[in-house]
Design a protein around this motif. Structure first.
Motif, PDB file in Angstrom:
ATOM      1  N   GLU A   1       0.850  -1.095  -0.012  1.00  0.00           N
ATOM      2  CA  GLU A   1       0.179   0.056  -0.018  1.00  0.00           C
ATOM      3  C   GLU A   1       0.892   1.239  -0.127  1.00  0.00           C
ATOM      4  O   GLU A   1       1.912   1.342   0.276  1.00  0.00           O
ATOM      5  CB  GLU A   1      -1.132   0.110   1.120  1.00  0.00           C
ATOM      6  CG  GLU A   1      -1.863  -1.295   1.352  1.00  0.00           C
ATOM      7  CD  GLU A   1      -2.882  -1.423   0.243  1.00  0.00           C
ATOM      8  OE1 GLU A   1      -3.028  -0.485  -0.507  1.00  0.00           O
ATOM      9  OE2 GLU A   1      -3.460  -2.650   0.137  1.00  0.00           O
ATOM     10  N   LYS A   2       0.276   2.303  -0.367  1.00  0.00           N
ATOM     11  CA  LYS A   2       0.884   3.601  -0.292  1.00  0.00           C
ATOM     12  C   LYS A   2       1.459   4.022   1.148  1.00  0.00           C
ATOM     13  O   LYS A   2       2.783   4.637   1.009  1.00  0.00           O
ATOM     14  CB  LYS A   2       0.107   4.782  -0.799  1.00  0.00           C
ATOM     15  CG  LYS A   2      -0.224   4.787  -2.426  1.00  0.00           C
ATOM     16  CD  LYS A   2      -1.259   5.719  -2.967  1.00  0.00           C
ATOM     17  CE  LYS A   2      -0.311   6.915  -2.913  1.00  0.00           C
ATOM     18  NZ  LYS A   2      -1.060   8.219  -3.722  1.00  0.00           N
ATOM     19  N   ASP A   3       0.898   3.721   2.064  1.00  0.00           N
ATOM     20  CA  ASP A   3       1.405   3.881   3.361  1.00  0.00           C
ATOM     21  C   ASP A   3       2.431   3.057   3.742  1.00  0.00           C
ATOM     22  O   ASP A   3       3.066   3.203   5.040  1.00  0.00           O
ATOM     23  CB  ASP A   3       0.080   4.054   4.453  1.00  0.00           C
ATOM     24  CG  ASP A   3      -0.238   2.724   4.462  1.00  0.00           C
ATOM     25  OD1 ASP A   3       0.098   1.647   3.963  1.00  0.00           O
ATOM     26  OD2 ASP A   3      -1.421   2.649   5.313  1.00  0.00           O
TER      27      ASP A   3
END
Length: 307
Positions: free
Chosen positions: A47-49
Motif C-alpha cells: 500500500e501507499k502508506d
C-alpha cells in the motif's frame, strides 16, 4: 462467489487478490513465472502508506478442473481479449457473468461474442497498480469501482457488488456506466497517449507549454466527440481534473509509455481508437486522435522494420 480473473498483471493481481479475501478466486495467466510465484507465495500488495497485505488466491495457466464460474473478470490487454475469452470457454456457462474493467472503451462488443448481452458487465475502477515483480503488486491508488449491466436491471448485479465489498473494495452501480468510461478515457487519450509518443513522465504534460497545448487539444476534441453521443461533459471541468491528476502523479509513467519503450504493442485502438470510432459514428471530427492512433502504430512497427 467463484471468480476467475483472466490476466495476472498488476490490476488483475490487485483486484483478484482483494476479491480472494472473501471469495473463491483463481488468477489465470499464460506467464508461468507469474503463476508459479502466486502458487508458491501468494501475492504481496504494498500500500501507499508502506503497509503490506498478503493474499493467497488460486492461480493457474489453464482451466482444467475449474468448472463453471459465477464471474469472469477480464484484465488482459484489449488486443488479447478475444483469444483469452476463447480459451476460457470451459469456465463460461449460461449463468456466468463476464466483466471488463479494462482501460478504454468498446470492450463489450467482444464480450457479446461469448455470452448473452444480459450477462455482460462493464465498468471502471479508480484503483491503479504497478507490478514490480512476480507475486508482488504496488497499490498506487484506490477509489470506487463502478459497474453496470449492458442490458437490463442493475439490481441483479448485487452479488457482484457484494463480492467486491467483502474483499474490501467500494463498488457501486451506475445507470450510465458508459459516461463513466468516457470520463476515464479523457485521461488515457490525452496524458497516456502523449507520454507514450513523447516518452516522458506524466508531469511533462503540465511542465512544458507545448505538451500542455497538445494535451488540451486532445481533451477538447474527445469531449466534443463524447458530447456528440449525448454525454454532456463540461470541457473546462475535465481540463481542471486532468491538471490536478498531472500534479498528483507528476513523476509517474503510463502503460503506453512502458509498452512503446519496451517494444510491445499497445492498447491504443481501444483508447484513442475509441474516440475515432465514436467520431466516425456520430460525425464529430477527431483528426488529432486519428493522428495519435497512426503515430502509436508507427512507433510499434519500428521494432520489426528491416529497411
Amino acid at each position: 462467489m467463484k471468480i476467475a480473473v483472466i490476466g495476472a498483471g498488476a490490476m488483475g493481481s490487485l483486484i483478484g487478490g482483494y476479491l480472494s479475501r472473501a471469495n473463491e478466486v483463481t488468477l489465470i495467466d499464460t506467464d508461468s513465472a507469474k503463476i508459479e510465484a502466486i502458487q508458491k507465495d501468494g501475492i504481496r500488495i504494498r500500500e501507499k502508506d508502506g503497509s503490506e497485505t498478503h493474499v493467497t488466491p488460486g492461480a493457474a495457466t489453464g482451466y482444467d478442473s475449474m468448472g463453471e464460474q459465477d464471474l469472469v473478470i477480464l484484465f488482459v490487454k484489449s488486443l488479447f481479449s478475444r483469444a483469452a475469452l476463447a480459451a476460457a470457454k470451459p469456465i463460461i456457462g449460461e449463468n456466468t457473468y463476464v466483466m471488463t474493467l479494462q482501460n478504454g472503451a468498446g470492450h463489450d462488443e467482444i464480450l457479446r461474442e461469448f455470452v448473452a448481452p444480459e450477462r455482460v458487465v462493464i465498468g471502471t475502477t479508480q484503483h491503479n497498480a504497478s507490478y514490480p515483480e512476480p507475486g508482488c503488486v504496488n497499490h498506487g491508488g484506490s477509489g470506487i469501482t463502478c459497474i453496470g449491466a449492458l442490458t437490463g436491471d442493475n439490481a441483479r448485479l448485487a452479488p457482484i457488488a457484494e463480492a467486491f465489498k467483502a474483499g474490501g473494495m467500494d463498488c457501486e452501480f451506475s445507470e450510465n456506466v458508459q459516461k463513466l468510461i468516457w470520463h476515464k478515457l479523457f485521461t488515457n487519450v490525452s496524458v497516456s497517449a502523449l507520454t507514450g509518443v513523447l516518452q516522458t513522465k506524466i508531469g511533462y504534460m503540465m511542465d512544458d507549454e507545448n505538451g500542455w497545448w497538445l494535451c488540451e487539444r486532445l481533451v477538447r476534441e474527445a469531449v466534443a466527440v463524447a458530447n456528440g453521443d449525448g454525454m454532456g461533459f463540461d470541457v473546462e471541468e475535465i481540463l481542471g481534473e486532468i491538471r490536478a491528476l498531472l500534479k498528483n502523479s507528476h513523476d509517474g509513467y503510463t502503460s503506453i509509455y512502458a509498452d512503446l519503450r519496451d517494444g510491445r504493442r499497445t492498447e491504443v485502438d481501444t483508447i484513442s481508437g475509441a474516440v475515432v470510432s465514436a467520431s466516425h459514428r456520430n460525425g464529430v471530427p477527431a483528426p488529432s486522435h486519428e493522428f495519435i492512433v497512426k503515430m502509436v502504430h508507427a512507433m510499434e512497427n519500428r521494432v520489426n522494420y528491416k529497411g
